[in-house]
Motif scaffolding. Structure first.
Motif, PDB file in Angstrom:
ATOM      1  N   GLU A 101      12.406   2.731  11.266  1.00 61.39           N
ATOM      2  CA  GLU A 101      12.718   2.811   9.833  1.00 61.39           C
ATOM      3  C   GLU A 101      11.665   3.669   9.134  1.00 61.39           C
ATOM      4  OE1 GLU A 101      12.414   0.157   5.773  1.00 61.39           O
ATOM      5  OE2 GLU A 101      11.790  -0.699   7.683  1.00 61.39           O
ATOM      6  N   LYS A 102      12.106   4.762   8.532  1.00 60.95           N
ATOM      7  CA  LYS A 102      11.205   5.640   7.781  1.00 60.95           C
ATOM      8  C   LYS A 102      11.051   5.081   6.377  1.00 60.95           C
ATOM      9  CE  LYS A 102      11.048   8.871  11.011  1.00 60.95           C
ATOM     10  NZ  LYS A 102       9.810   9.322  11.665  1.00 60.95           N
ATOM     11  N   LYS A 103       9.822   4.901   5.954  1.00 60.37           N
ATOM     12  CA  LYS A 103       9.555   4.360   4.625  1.00 60.37           C
ATOM     13  C   LYS A 103       8.932   5.420   3.720  1.00 60.37           C
ATOM     14  CE  LYS A 103       8.908  -0.540   5.787  1.00 60.37           C
ATOM     15  NZ  LYS A 103       9.906  -1.158   4.898  1.00 60.37           N
ATOM     16  N   PHE A 104       8.981   5.165   2.403  1.00 60.25           N
ATOM     17  CA  PHE A 104       8.242   6.008   1.463  1.00 60.25           C
ATOM     18  C   PHE A 104       6.857   5.425   1.201  1.00 60.25           C
ATOM     19  CE2 PHE A 104      12.604   7.337   0.548  1.00 60.25           C
ATOM     20  CZ  PHE A 104      12.444   8.707   0.617  1.00 60.25           C
ATOM     21  N   ALA A 105       6.747   4.109   1.317  1.00 60.09           N
ATOM     22  CA  ALA A 105       5.444   3.456   1.113  1.00 60.09           C
ATOM     23  C   ALA A 105       4.541   3.748   2.314  1.00 60.09           C
ATOM     24  CB  ALA A 105       5.655   1.964   0.921  1.00 60.09           C
ATOM     25  N   ARG A 106       3.304   3.285   2.209  1.00 60.65           N
ATOM     26  CA  ARG A 106       2.331   3.414   3.303  1.00 60.65           C
ATOM     27  C   ARG A 106       2.263   4.840   3.853  1.00 60.65           C
ATOM     28  NH1 ARG A 106       0.275  -1.306   5.440  1.00 60.65           N
ATOM     29  NH2 ARG A 106       1.046  -3.128   4.348  1.00 60.65           N
ATOM     30  N   ASN A 107       2.107   5.781   2.929  1.00 63.09           N
ATOM     31  CA  ASN A 107       2.025   7.185   3.342  1.00 63.09           C
ATOM     32  C   ASN A 107       3.235   7.626   4.153  1.00 63.09           C
ATOM     33  OD1 ASN A 107      -0.346   8.593   2.374  1.00 63.09           O
ATOM     34  ND2 ASN A 107      -1.553   7.018   3.424  1.00 63.09           N
ATOM     35  N   CYS A 108       4.405   7.210   3.685  1.00 60.98           N
ATOM     36  CA  CYS A 108       5.649   7.586   4.383  1.00 60.98           C
ATOM     37  C   CYS A 108       5.620   7.170   5.858  1.00 60.98           C
ATOM     38  CB  CYS A 108       5.936   9.083   4.242  1.00 60.98           C
ATOM     39  SG  CYS A 108       6.264   9.587   2.538  1.00 60.98           S
ATOM     40  N   ALA A 109       5.262   5.909   6.068  1.00 59.37           N
ATOM     41  CA  ALA A 109       5.081   5.398   7.429  1.00 59.37           C
ATOM     42  C   ALA A 109       6.410   5.064   8.102  1.00 59.37           C
ATOM     43  CB  ALA A 109       4.221   4.140   7.387  1.00 59.37           C
ATOM     44  N   VAL A 123       0.860  -1.185   0.000  1.00 59.79           N
ATOM     45  CA  VAL A 123       0.000   0.000   0.000  1.00 59.79           C
ATOM     46  C   VAL A 123       0.898   1.237   0.000  1.00 59.79           C
ATOM     47  CG1 VAL A 123      -1.721   1.263   1.335  1.00 59.79           C
ATOM     48  CG2 VAL A 123      -1.685  -1.257   1.383  1.00 59.79           C
ATOM     49  N   THR A 124       0.635   2.188  -0.877  1.00 58.53           N
ATOM     50  CA  THR A 124       1.486   3.378  -0.897  1.00 58.53           C
ATOM     51  C   THR A 124       0.814   4.591  -0.251  1.00 58.53           C
ATOM     52  OG1 THR A 124       0.632   3.931  -3.074  1.00 58.53           O
ATOM     53  CG2 THR A 124       2.713   2.719  -3.000  1.00 58.53           C
ATOM     54  N   TYR A 144      20.571   4.710   5.753  1.00 56.22           N
ATOM     55  CA  TYR A 144      19.730   4.272   4.635  1.00 56.22           C
ATOM     56  C   TYR A 144      20.533   4.242   3.335  1.00 56.22           C
ATOM     57  CZ  TYR A 144      15.657   5.343   7.591  1.00 56.22           C
ATOM     58  OH  TYR A 144      14.729   5.378   8.600  1.00 56.22           O
ATOM     59  N   TYR A 171       3.524   2.007  12.289  1.00 59.33           N
ATOM     60  CA  TYR A 171       2.313   1.310  11.819  1.00 59.33           C
ATOM     61  C   TYR A 171       2.392  -0.165  12.146  1.00 59.33           C
ATOM     62  CZ  TYR A 171       4.491  -0.803   7.645  1.00 59.33           C
ATOM     63  OH  TYR A 171       5.261  -1.563   6.794  1.00 59.33           O
TER      64      TYR A 171
END
Lengths: 173, 173
Positions: free
Chosen positions: B99-107, A53-54, A77, B144
């Motif tokens: 861990e900061k992600k770009f997916a899942r609304n930058c979750a 999910v994005t 990162y 999340y």
């Protein structure tokens, strides 16, 4: 910020991997490099949508997260993408998170995350090359091991890349 | 460096958890807090030796790694220890990597690492309280999900803490 020599070694390793792949006259020429802020416009979210999910991330939010993570210079990162230069599109992504530990002589453990190859680019060895790129980043940063979590059905794929079953992953939402 | 309000919330949560545990007149009073540079002298490596290989880390190397990670203010590393105040010893450790992600609304995804309770302090619910502390850190930082890797035999323990089997862990040395 990472020491410039480490960043230079990383850039060299990605350049070599790119040259090696493209010398083989592959179906698609791919450039491996670190995630760039301009990749928002090269279909980065369309790629990630094949993984998970994005959400509906605006350019502003993407840039805020990008600047926080700072993929170009971060010591934590290492986000590697592959670009189809002809189409100017991001076609794969793989992230290596470097975790500094106190155990094992203050070792660094590499966590591999968010491996995805766009389905239009399957069966071209791109996933394998991406994992090689992440392994190179791990070596340059002295990781004593690389670990990843995956579905059981992916064990043969990662097995071919030199990964061995270690245990189970558990999650809490 | 993390926003002070987040750091304050984290400190408050650890204080509340410590008070709650010690109100119950436990066998051992434990203070939960973030790892401190002085913990080198409170048996930190003797504790870690119950988890894995530690190597022969000098105080200088520990302090160098500590200053790099900066556990007091890092937005990536939340390293929680439990102290037996009477003996002035570190008796448990648990690390949450954000861990900061770009997916899942930058979750933000939380990775739980290096869970260990000193064997002299078993069967006192310390491991459960430690995991509660890490969950609280995850909530304050809007994770999340929290994930961890473990041996299959530990599935019942983490299951009781609300974790569910998700897949497998693979590693490459």
């Amino acid at each position: 910020m990472e020491a410039s020599s480490t960043l230079e070694q990383e850039a060299q390793a990605l350049k070599h991997l790119t040259e090696k792949r493209n010398r083989g006259a592959p179906k698609t020429k791919i450039t491996f490099r670190k995630l760039d802020i301009g990749d928002f416009d090269r279909g980065y979210y369309e790629l990630l949508a094949n993984l998970t999910v994005t959400g509906d991330v605006t350019r502003e939010r993407f840039e805020e997260q990008f600047n926080f993570i700072s993929p170009a210079t971060s010591h934590t990162y290492k986000i590697i993408v592959g670009i189809d230069d002809e189409k100017d599109k991001v076609v794969c992504n793989g992230t290596l998170i470097l975790e500094k530990k106190f155990a094992r002589n203050c070792a660094t453990c590499g966590h591999i995350e968010d491996i995805v190859v766009h389905p239009d680019y399957g069966k071209q060895g791109i996933g394998g090359d991406l994992l090689t790129a992440l392994s190179e980043m791990g070596k340059i940063n002295n990781c004593y091991k690389l670990i990843l979590d995956c579905a059981e059905k992916l064990e043969p794929f990662y097995g071919r890349q030199g990964y061995k079953y270690k245990g189970i992953q558990m999650a809490k939402i």
